[in-house]
Structures are given as structure tokens and as C-alpha cells.
Design a protein around this motif. Structure first.
Motif, PDB file in Angstrom:
ATOM      1  N   GLY A   1      -3.209   2.057  -2.649  1.00  0.00           N
ATOM      2  CA  GLY A   1      -2.329   3.153  -2.261  1.00  0.00           C
ATOM      3  C   GLY A   1      -2.240   4.219  -3.324  1.00  0.00           C
ATOM      4  O   GLY A   1      -2.219   5.419  -3.013  1.00  0.00           O
ATOM      5  N   ALA A   2      -2.197   3.804  -4.591  1.00  0.00           N
ATOM      6  CA  ALA A   2      -2.073   4.761  -5.691  1.00  0.00           C
ATOM      7  C   ALA A   2      -3.286   5.674  -5.798  1.00  0.00           C
ATOM      8  O   ALA A   2      -3.163   6.849  -6.166  1.00  0.00           O
ATOM      9  CB  ALA A   2      -1.852   4.024  -7.018  1.00  0.00           C
TER      10      ALA A   2
ATOM     11  N   LYS B   1      -5.018   6.604  -3.290  1.00  0.00           N
ATOM     12  CA  LYS B   1      -5.139   7.305  -2.001  1.00  0.00           C
ATOM     13  C   LYS B   1      -6.331   6.830  -1.179  1.00  0.00           C
ATOM     14  O   LYS B   1      -7.028   7.624  -0.541  1.00  0.00           O
ATOM     15  CB  LYS B   1      -5.233   8.824  -2.232  1.00  0.00           C
TER      16      LYS B   1
ATOM     17  N   ALA C   1      -9.444   9.285 -10.425  1.00  0.00           N
ATOM     18  CA  ALA C   1      -8.482   9.920  -9.518  1.00  0.00           C
ATOM     19  C   ALA C   1      -7.531  10.851 -10.270  1.00  0.00           C
ATOM     20  O   ALA C   1      -7.143  11.893  -9.747  1.00  0.00           O
ATOM     21  CB  ALA C   1      -7.681   8.842  -8.775  1.00  0.00           C
ATOM     22  N   GLU C   2      -7.150  10.485 -11.483  1.00  0.00           N
ATOM     23  CA  GLU C   2      -6.200  11.278 -12.268  1.00  0.00           C
ATOM     24  C   GLU C   2      -6.717  11.421 -13.695  1.00  0.00           C
ATOM     25  O   GLU C   2      -6.207  10.778 -14.617  1.00  0.00           O
ATOM     26  CB  GLU C   2      -4.819  10.613 -12.269  1.00  0.00           C
TER      27      GLU C   2
ATOM     28  N   TYR D   1       0.836  -1.205   0.000  1.00  0.00           N
ATOM     29  CA  TYR D   1       0.000   0.000   0.000  1.00  0.00           C
ATOM     30  C   TYR D   1       0.875   1.260   0.000  1.00  0.00           C
ATOM     31  O   TYR D   1       0.647   2.197  -0.782  1.00  0.00           O
ATOM     32  CB  TYR D   1      -0.911  -0.017   1.220  1.00  0.00           C
TER      33      TYR D   1
ATOM     34  N   GLY E   1       3.070   5.020  -7.061  1.00  0.00           N
ATOM     35  CA  GLY E   1       1.990   4.920  -8.028  1.00  0.00           C
ATOM     36  C   GLY E   1       2.070   3.682  -8.910  1.00  0.00           C
ATOM     37  O   GLY E   1       2.391   2.583  -8.470  1.00  0.00           O
TER      38      GLY E   1
ATOM     39  N   ARG F   1       1.318   4.163  -2.748  1.00  0.00           N
ATOM     40  CA  ARG F   1       1.029   5.545  -2.373  1.00  0.00           C
ATOM     41  C   ARG F   1       2.149   6.485  -2.814  1.00  0.00           C
ATOM     42  O   ARG F   1       1.899   7.611  -3.245  1.00  0.00           O
ATOM     43  CB  ARG F   1       0.855   5.621  -0.863  1.00  0.00           C
TER      44      ARG F   1
ATOM     45  N   PRO G   1      -8.136   5.722   1.990  1.00  0.00           N
ATOM     46  CA  PRO G   1      -7.783   5.964   3.388  1.00  0.00           C
ATOM     47  C   PRO G   1      -7.195   4.722   4.040  1.00  0.00           C
ATOM     48  O   PRO G   1      -7.684   3.613   3.832  1.00  0.00           O
ATOM     49  CB  PRO G   1      -9.131   6.352   4.015  1.00  0.00           C
TER      50      PRO G   1
END
Length: 313
Positions: free
Chosen positions: A120-121, A123, A229-230, A62, A69, A66, A125
Motif C-alpha cells: 500500500g505504501a 501504491k 518510489a520516494e 494495504y 505509509g 496506503r 495497484p
């Protein structure tokens, strides 16, 4: 009796190594250990230890996801004997179930290692990741352990047979492993051979975007959770299943560029090949995928975060 004289340490280390990515099976070890444990409290202790070992590995992956990526996912899938399966399973499971796919990840070969870095990538929690990961690990471990406990008589008989015929057992196990390995390697080679197709350099794609090329179509094949996310301006979100229906809206002579965040541009090449077979002859995969696109834009902006590119209609 010390810890080294019991099966607890064996289960802990075995599960930890497997969840870190080592090619060592943990389920047989847990089944045998539960068969030797004898009592239900002993089985529960093994379950707690297996869950904690799995969590340690999941936390490590994870944090790697984070901080690094998709480079982590790319490296993991590149080590896989079947990168096509690694990528497709990773994308489809997260697309359908989202990050909570961690609860069932342990039951899907290969997915249990690549799911934590994706969490993790994006994000996710840490508390939510820990809860989902621990729940999935405990259910997975107890499924194997209870099997061994319920069939402890058969497990102990099997161990006796193995000890009495150790050479024959090792010979059969080695043959089975050899056949499986040859089959996996042949699948990997055959798949890579099918995807040897010319790719379009990311620099050429960026040049066409900046030029405002009207016949350029960009398909973003990253997992949906990653696209959200991106998001990338100018790129049409798609999946391998929806790419053809999206392309049906465009003239067949348009240049369609596919992009993914996967080792060897596996998904992008696969979709580009499918589009070509459907009559979209100018469909091409972008060489280097998402990582090449991001690095190229940073280079054009002096290492700073790139500005959003104009949307290509």
C-alpha cells in the motif's frame, strides 16, 4: 447442521485474526479442520473461506499502508518480539522479489502481516495486490488443508489422545510456549543491547547538509522499492550488504550517516556499527530515521512539501 456446528467458521475467524496480527496460529486449526472435513469438496470450501478471510485482513493492512505509509510498518515491527528479524526480512524480501513477494509471503512467519502495508505504501495497484495476495493465500491455505485431509486418520487419532489426556497436553504445550517466549525475549534484549550507540539528531544532519559539509556522507537504507518510489536528494541508496563497498570509496575520517525507515533505527544502527568495526569511526545512525527527516524538512518549509536538498558529494 448450522455453520456454528462445523469447522468453517472456526477456520474463517482464526485465519482472519492471525492475518490481522493476532498471535494465534492458523495452520494447526486448518490441518485439524481438514482432517475432520472428510471430503475433498469440504476441504476446498475451507480453502476458499481461508483465502477470503486472509484477503479481508490484507486489504485492511494495504489501505493502512496506503494512507499512513511507513508509520504502519514501524508500529508492526515495534510489536514484534524480534524487530531485527521483522525489519531485515521485510526489506530483503521486497528488495529481491518486489511487491510480488506477496505470493510467498504467507509461508514466511511475520512477513505475511508486514508485506500488505508495504504494498500500500508503494501504491501497488489494488487489482494486482488482490491477485497476488489471493493466490498466495489460497496456496498457503490448501497446503495446510491438504496435509490435514491426507492424514485425516492421524489427525483424528491425535484429537482422541488430546481429549483423553487434556491436562498433560496443556501442560506440555504451556511449557513449550514458555520456553519459546523466553528465547525470543532474550534475543530481543541481546540485540537491543548491541545497538545502544550514540545517534546523530536529524536536525544536526540537516544543518550539515545546508552548510555544504564536504565530509558528510549519507546512506539511505530504506528498501529499494521504497527508495525508487520516494527518492531523497543527497542520500546514497544502499543496503546492509552494499554499505561497506560504497563506503570504501570515501576517506575513513568522513562522517557517514545511516538512515532507515524502521523501528528504533534498527537497520541504520546495525550498519553504522558494522562501519565502525571496519574502521569508519565517524559512522553514526540518524535518530528517528526517515520519519524524523521528513518531518524536520516540513517544519523548515512551513508544513509544505520540502524542496529537494542539494546533493552531498
Amino acid at each position: 447442521m448450522s455453520l456454528f456446528e462445523t469447522t468453517e467458521l472456526l477456520v474463517f475467524v482464526n485465519v482472519l485474526l492471525q492475518q490481522l496480527g493476532a498471535p494465534v496460529p492458523a495452520v494447526p486449526t486448518m490441518i485439524v479442520s481438514a482432517g475432520l472435513a472428510g471430503t475433498l469438496p469440504g476441504v476446498l470450501l475451507l480453502g476458499v473461506l481461508a483465502t477470503f478471510a486472509s484477503l479481508i485482513a490484507d486489504w485492511a493492512w494495504y489501505l493502512a499502508g496506503r494512507f499512513y505509509g511507513y508509520k504502519v510498518l514501524s508500529a508492526l515491527c515495534r510489536l514484534s518480539l524480534n524487530p531485527e528479524s521483522c525489519v531485515s526480512q521485510t526489506e530483503s524480501k521486497f528488495r529481491v522479489w518486489g511487491p510480488w513477494s506477496l505470493v510467498v509471503a504467507k509461508f514466511i512467519p511475520g512477513f505475511s502481516t508486514v508485506a500488505p502495508p508495504i504494498a500500500g505504501a508503494v501504491k501497488m495497484p489494488l487489482w494486482k495486490f488482490t491477485l497476488a495476495s489471493a493466490l498466495g493465500a489460497f496456496v498457503w491455505a490448501m497446503a495446510a488443508l491438504l496435509t490435514g485431509w491426507l492424514f485425516q486418520g492421524e489427525v483424528q487419532w491425535l484429537l482422541q489422545q488430546m481429549q483423553a489426556n487434556l491436562f498433560s497436553f496443556l501442560l506440555v504445550a504451556g511449557l513449550v510456549l514458555g520456553v519459546w517466549l523466553v528465547w525470543k525475549l532474550s534475543r530481543r534484549y541481546a540485540f537491543q543491547a548491541r545497538l545502544r550507540m550514540p545517534k546523530l539528531p536529524a536536525g544536526d544532519v540537516l544543518a550539515l547538509v545546508r552548510k555544504g559539509e564536504s565530509h558528510l556522507r549519507l546512506l539511505d537504507l530504506r528498501p529499494a522499492v521504497i527508495q525508487e518510489a520516494e527518492p531523497l536528494a543527497g542520500w546514497q541508496p544502499a543496503t546492509p550488504e552494499t554499505a561497506l563497498s560504497i563506503a570504501a570509496q570515501w576517506p575513513r575520517h568522513d562522517l557517514i550517516v545511516t538512515m532507515c525507515a524502521c523501528p528504533g533505527d534498527v537497520s541504520a544502527s546495525h550498519v553504522a556499527t558494522a562501519l565502525q568495526e571496519a574502521g569508519y569511526w565517524n559512522a553514526k545512525a540518524m535518530d528517528g530515521g526517515y520519519q524524523a527527516w521528513v518531518e524536520l524538512q516540513k517544519g523548515h518549509h512551513g508544513g509544505q512539501s520540502p524542496h529537494r536538498l542539494p546533493t552531498v558529494h
